[in-house]
Design an enzyme around this catalytic site. Structure first.
Site, PDB file in Angstrom:
ATOM      1  CB  SER A 190       8.453   9.930   0.820  1.00 40.00           C
ATOM      2  OG  SER A 190       7.332   9.505   1.564  1.00 40.00           O
ATOM      3  CB  CYS A 191       8.108   4.231   1.106  1.00 38.68           C
ATOM      4  SG  CYS A 191       8.062   4.175   2.902  1.00 38.68           S
ATOM      5  CB  SER A 192       4.365   7.107   3.503  1.00 41.67           C
ATOM      6  OG  SER A 192       3.136   7.600   3.966  1.00 41.67           O
ATOM      7  CD  GLU A 248      10.351   3.471  -1.758  1.00 44.43           C
ATOM      8  OE1 GLU A 248      10.630   4.371  -0.951  1.00 44.43           O
ATOM      9  OE2 GLU A 248       9.760   2.439  -1.436  1.00 44.43           O
TER      10      GLU A 248
END
Length: 66
Positions: A18-20, A55
């Site tokens: 995930s980047c969020s 990330e």
């Protein structure tokens, strides 16, 4: 939706990237409440140095309910 397909097929392990942080928190909360998965490990990875982006790689394992 992918998370529903994962719960339906129930693989023993899942690697979530995930980047969020917001969606990561949302999806991990959902998986904790609606499946037998538990977080085994989280590793942040700085793929873009000199930026605020990080990330997160999460290892999820199916709980042994025996």
């Amino acid at each position: 939706m992918v998370r529903n397909a994962l719960i339906k097929t129930s693989p023993d392990t899942v690697v979530y990237v995930s980047c969020s942080l917001e969606t990561l928190a949302r999806d991990l909360e959902y998986s904790q409440k609606n499946s037998g998965y538990r977080v085994k490990r989280i590793q942040p990875v700085d793929m873009f140095p000199h930026t605020p982006h990080v990330e997160n790689v999460v290892l999820l394992e199916l709980r042994d309910e025996r």
